[in-house]
Design an enzyme around this catalytic site. Structure first.
Site, mmCIF file in Angstrom:
data_model
loop_
_atom_site.group_PDB
_atom_site.id
_atom_site.type_symbol
_atom_site.label_atom_id
_atom_site.label_comp_id
_atom_site.label_asym_id
_atom_site.label_seq_id
_atom_site.Cartn_x
_atom_site.Cartn_y
_atom_site.Cartn_z
ATOM 1 N N THR A 261 22.553 -27.880 -38.631
ATOM 2 C CA THR A 261 22.519 -26.962 -37.350
ATOM 3 C C THR A 261 21.354 -27.352 -36.519
ATOM 4 O O THR A 261 21.663 -27.780 -35.240
ATOM 5 C CB THR A 261 22.395 -25.484 -37.619
ATOM 6 O OG1 THR A 261 23.436 -25.237 -38.238
ATOM 7 C CG2 THR A 261 22.287 -24.732 -36.418
ATOM 8 N N LYS B 23 20.978 -17.318 -34.538
ATOM 9 C CA LYS B 23 19.920 -18.134 -35.128
ATOM 10 C C LYS B 23 18.827 -18.672 -34.083
ATOM 11 O O LYS B 23 19.049 -19.077 -32.897
ATOM 12 C CB LYS B 23 20.746 -19.468 -35.671
ATOM 13 C CG LYS B 23 21.481 -19.077 -36.779
ATOM 14 C CD LYS B 23 22.339 -20.524 -37.490
ATOM 15 C CE LYS B 23 23.114 -20.382 -38.471
ATOM 16 N NZ LYS B 23 23.683 -21.764 -39.016
ATOM 17 N N HIS C 261 30.295 -21.038 -44.705
ATOM 18 C CA HIS C 261 29.614 -21.077 -45.734
ATOM 19 C C HIS C 261 30.164 -20.144 -46.919
ATOM 20 O O HIS C 261 30.158 -20.641 -48.287
ATOM 21 C CB HIS C 261 28.287 -20.982 -45.467
ATOM 22 C CG HIS C 261 27.594 -22.161 -44.830
ATOM 23 N ND1 HIS C 261 27.361 -23.357 -45.600
ATOM 24 C CD2 HIS C 261 26.713 -22.293 -43.828
ATOM 25 C CE1 HIS C 261 26.765 -24.043 -44.786
ATOM 26 N NE2 HIS C 261 26.250 -23.428 -43.591
ATOM 27 N N HIS D 191 28.286 -29.513 -36.002
ATOM 28 C CA HIS D 191 28.607 -30.088 -37.001
ATOM 29 C C HIS D 191 30.089 -29.348 -37.559
ATOM 30 O O HIS D 191 30.474 -28.198 -36.921
ATOM 31 C CB HIS D 191 27.794 -30.000 -38.003
ATOM 32 C CG HIS D 191 27.308 -28.594 -38.499
ATOM 33 N ND1 HIS D 191 28.191 -27.647 -39.324
ATOM 34 C CD2 HIS D 191 26.101 -27.693 -38.401
ATOM 35 C CE1 HIS D 191 27.602 -26.496 -39.595
ATOM 36 N NE2 HIS D 191 26.437 -26.639 -38.881
#
Length: 546
Positions: free
Chosen positions: A79, A161, A310, A354
């Site tokens: 990230t 984030k 994830h 990504h």
């Protein structure tokens, strides 16, 4: 004489007719919006397209310019590295961000990419705001835009984030905001940018929209029976929320939040993306973005897609539902930009930091080669190697991000040859199951790899910060639990991402030529007629520009 006057009048009319058009074409966008979707594979554009509406992803594809063969050109695909490379136009070899966390061989400890104890949290008394972009050693396109306008125009970074808000906004940003979950449930910032939160941020936090989103179960947007693009809901390849018996819909968020760090559960569901969209809209109004005589820049990153990926994997019902809901969030954001800034007044790009691999345990169930590497077993293997060759099991200081850091003090103490130790470890590591390639730092420094996986490894190698031996695992071989998935490699499942340009100065169309993620920043720099970021190694994508 009369004829000459008529000709002169006609000539003046011609000049007047062309003059406004020329001025309009030279005018720069009032606002540039960068949209980065965390862990978005290119195939999500195609796989779920039948269920997307007309005003989200499809609007960009229809009216913008899509690069269908765009890739990351380095390892590791994480990230922080992705966001930095997008905005700097270069790779870790130059910009210095080599992971989310990495082992600092000078401090002898693991560090986080944006932690900076020189600054304090703005918004509460916690520590989650002790952040800055100082470890990024090059400038960003957002920095260059500010410099080109003599520090006029605003740059704002937004993401759940912290790293995804801070690194794109650059060193000269007016602000970066991220979400502090846990017991707080607030958008916060750092004293690197400001002393106090603006009034509009305080107002937004006081609305407690996060409580509103967390008051509802997460069920599928449409009938789950129509989600035929993903595997069965009840399977053995997905992780559960704490307190759940099975990883299936509906997810009872109101009752799960207490066991899943309260407000932090918002990060891991699609509502986190909706919440981010709400805050981005508030920022546009609160900061009057796109309203001045200068070009502003809004960097928005959608993080919840990564958390969902994830936990549940790229073939899950949850990831399908997340993207169907994100499509609606994007449509809402685009419509808002049309109204507040004006259609034709802004330029936007959409990409990902990504992609991700299929869950290896799922791949193995359908007879596709995949696997897992256990760090402790691998370390013990390498200790046996160093014991056999050099009579010591203390030569390895750290293994992380598929890099081996050697204990140089111990090597010197034992009067060993550093290069021989590194080469021996590389030669033996290749014999470990799951390791595909192993090269030394010296090889990275002395050999020029022009293509393939080792070229990507070299583009991600930073002589000052990277390890002494670099490893490449087999395809779809990861260090991760067997439920859920991850990313980080240089294989196409991690590198192939969407890049779509849209809006002022952008053509309509698509291209199948191969482009790299580092080409975004110089392309936008060319559009804005500003200097490239100072570490730039990307190229201008002429195809997309009017």
């Amino acid at each position: 004489m009369k004829k000459n006057l008529i000709l002169l009048f006609a000539f003046l009319l011609t000049i007047m007719a062309f003059k406004p058009a020329t001025k309009k074409n030279d005018k720069k966008p009032k606002l540039v919006v960068g949209v980065v979707i965390d862990q978005m594979r290119y195939d999500y554009l195609i796989r779920f397209s039948k269920k997307y509406g007309n005003d989200g992803f499809k609007r960009l594809l229809r009216e913008g310019f899509s690069l269908e063969n765009a890739h990351y050109n380095y390892i590791p695909t994480y990230t922080a590295v992705g966001h930095t490379s997008i905005y700097t136009g270069t790779t870790p070899i130059n910009h210095g961000i080599i992971g989310n966390h990495w082992y600092d061989k000078y401090l002898k400890k693991s560090i986080y990419c944006v932690t900076d104890k020189n600054y304090k949290t703005v918004g509460n008394n916690g520590m989650d705001g002790e952040k800055s972009p100082y470890r990024m050693v090059t400038s960003t396109i957002t920095d260059q835009l500010r410099l080109a306008q003599n520090m006029n125009g605003k740059t704002i970074g937004i993401a759940i984030k912290d790293r995804s808000a801070i690194l794109p906004a650059g060193h000269t940003a007016n602000a970066a905001y991220w979400f502090d979950g846990g017991k707080n449930g607030q958008w916060i910032s750092s004293s690197f940018y400001m002393d106090n939160l603006p009034k509009w941020v305080k107002r937004f936090n006081n609305l407690k929209k996060d409580d509103e989103y967390l008051s509802k179960p997460w069920n599928t947007l449409y009938d789950i029976k129509t989600y035929t693009e993903s595997i069965a809901d009840d399977n053995n390849f997905e992780a559960t929320f704490k307190g759940e018996a099975k990883p299936v819909f509906p997810h009872d968020i109101p009752n799960l939040r207490a066991k899943n760090n309260n407000y932090s559960i918002l990060k891991a569901i699609p509502a986190g993306n909706s919440f981010t969209t709400d805050f981005a809209k508030a920022a546009i109004i609160g900061e009057n973005l796109g309203k001045s005589n200068y070009t502003d820049f809004l960097a928005v990153s959608y993080s919840s897609t990564d958390y969902v990926g994830h936990q549940f994997g790229v073939a899950s019902k949850e990831i399908e539902d997340t993207y169907l809901r994100l499509d609606k969030d994007l449509a809402s954001l685009f419509k808002f930009l049309d109204t507040e800034v004006g259609k034709g007044n802004y330029t936007l790009f959409l990409t990902a930091d990504h992609a991700a691999t299929e869950v290896p345990s799922y791949l193995k169930s359908v007879k596709i080669p995949a696997g897992y590497i256990k760090p402790v077993k691998f370390l013990n293997f390498l200790k046996k190697v160093t014991n056999n060759y050099f009579k010591s099991d203390e030569l390895i200081e750290n293994i992380s991000n598929f890099q081996i850091f050697l204990n140089k003090e111990k090597i010197n103490e034992l009067k060993l040859d550093y290069e021989k130790v590194a080469k021996t470890i590389a030669n033996e590591a290749i014999n470990y199951k799951g390791i595909y390639k192993a090269v030394t730092a010296k090889t990275m420094q002395n050999t020029n790899f022009t293509n393939g996986i080792l070229n990507s490894l070299q583009n991600g190698y930073n002589q000052k910060y990277s390890g002494d031996v670099l490893l490449v695992p087999n395809p779809s071989t990861i260090v991760y639990p067997k439920k859920g998935t991850t990313h980080g490699s240089g294989y196409s499942y991690d590198t192939h991402v969407p890049i779509i340009f849209y809006g002022k100065g952008i053509k309509q169309g698509s291209s199948k030529r191969k482009y790299e993620i580092i080409d975004i920043a110089p392309t936008l720099s060319n559009l804005l007629q500003i200097e490239f970021p100072n570490g730039n190694t990307g190229k201008v994508i002429h195809e997309v520009l009017n």
